[in-house]
Design an enzyme around this catalytic site. Structure first.
Site, mmCIF file in Angstrom:
data_model
loop_
_atom_site.group_PDB
_atom_site.id
_atom_site.type_symbol
_atom_site.label_atom_id
_atom_site.label_comp_id
_atom_site.label_asym_id
_atom_site.label_seq_id
_atom_site.Cartn_x
_atom_site.Cartn_y
_atom_site.Cartn_z
ATOM 1 N N SER A 196 0.994 -1.048 -0.026
ATOM 2 C CA SER A 196 0.510 -0.072 -0.435
ATOM 3 C C SER A 196 0.529 1.269 0.112
ATOM 4 C CB SER A 196 -1.072 0.130 1.090
ATOM 5 O OG SER A 196 -1.413 1.820 1.301
ATOM 6 N N TYR A 239 -2.848 -0.142 10.017
ATOM 7 C CA TYR A 239 -3.122 -0.804 8.741
ATOM 8 C C TYR A 239 -1.491 -0.465 8.033
ATOM 9 C CZ TYR A 239 -3.738 -1.402 4.034
ATOM 10 O OH TYR A 239 -4.152 -1.674 2.453
#
Length: 330
Positions: free
Chosen positions: A135, A162
């Protein structure tokens, strides 16, 4: 058989998810056999996930295994029995804000699940390539340069759990590549959107609220910017990387973005034009874990695969709105 098609199947985790189902479709179009794996949890509407799976299940060459990627024994069994040599690992617990409320979901899916894929890959006979989802959030909250964030930029200050789990996955992959010498590619996705998207993403959420007459919450005073990347362009990058593994059992990370960041208020105006309605906006401060801007330098992916984003935000939003209104029509 189409170019790329082979006897051994490609395993795609997260096949009921947004990017996973799109990648599986593209692989099937190329003549590949695809084994889809997904737990189909209720992080967001399972009916949307089941609808994606239904589309895939109607395609020749697709089989589905309902399984938890954190179940290492089950994943290893699937890989071994099917003779899998290539994996596109896209399953994960997504969402920055959700990680503030449910941290252990990220530990299970993004850490334990990633380890399951690494172990299954290293024990697979003749294994060729593990491509996995990372990501843009691994970069943290940094000022954007004129050329965007490159893969050599330090990724040591993640702004959310995350992001920390995604960076941890990269480091785990690096160590496995060093120890066991099998090719791996981590893909740092930048704000993917488009038809069949995730309901927790801004464009989807804003569309739903604007059409139902609800106000939208605009965080960071509307001053944030994102490198919105259309799903078809993302799939181009994933497939291009899959068929070009690093040599000598190496590990690499690559950005996949549009390389054209757009301000949040500009995105909202594009969405308002596509919907023919003005949004009722509630301005909110920055939320914990959010970053100010994202901007991808995609030069490495371009040099490797010829990657070139083709769909700009205005067109992509129009396509999304058309899909949304068709899928959710009364």
């Amino acid at each position: 058989m189409a170019v790329g098609g082979r006897a051994d199947p490609v395993l795609v985790t997260g096949a009921a998810g947004f990017i996973g189902h799109a990648v599986a479709h593209r692989l099937l179009e190329r003549g590949e056999r695809v084994i889809g794996v997904d737990i189909v949890n209720d992080y967001y509407d399972p009916a949307l996930k089941e609808a994606r799976l239904s589309m895939l299940s109607n395609r020749a060459g697709f089989t589905f295994e309902r399984a938890d990627i954190a179940d290492a024994a089950r994943i290893a069994q699937i890989v071994k029995q099917a003779g899998v040599k290539r994996i596109v690992h896209l399953a994960a617990q997504a969402g920055v804000r959700y990680s503030l409320e449910n941290p252990f979901a990220y530990q299970r899916s993004n850490l334990q699940g990633h380890l399951s894929m690494l172990e299954a890959s290293r024990h697979a006979v003749g294994f060729e390539h593990l491509v996995y989802a990372s990501s843009s959030s691994v970069y943290g909250d940094k000022p954007m340069g004129g050329e965007g964030l490159g893969e050599d930029e330090a990724a040591s200050s993640p702004a959310s759990l995350y992001a920390a789990t995604k960076r941890s996955g990269e480091l785990m992959s690096h160590s496995y590549s060093h120890l066991y010498r099998f090719p791996q590619t981590g893909l740092r996705f930048f704000t993917v959107y488009g038809p069949w998207g995730r309901p927790d993403m801004a464009i989807f959420d804003f569309t739903r609220k604007i059409l139902s007459g609800q106000p939208i919450e605009v965080y960071g005073g509307g001053r944030m910017a994102r490198d919105f990347t259309y799903i078809d362009d993302v799939v181009d990058g994933v497939i291009g990387a899959l068929y070009r593994p690093p040599g000598d059992g190496g590990h690499r990370v690559l950005n996949i973005g549009n390389s054209h960041p757009v301000g949040l208020m500009d995105m909202i105006r594009s969405l308002e034009r596509a919907l023919g309605r003005e949004a009722d906006k509630i301005m909110r401060p920055m939320q914990p874990g959010d970053v100010t801007a994202t901007f991808a330098d995609v030069s490495r992916l371009k040099a490797l695969t010829g990657y070139r984003p083709r769909v700009m935000l205005e067109e992509g939003i129009t396509r999304f709105v058309e899909w949304y209104q068709d899928f959710y029509r009364p």
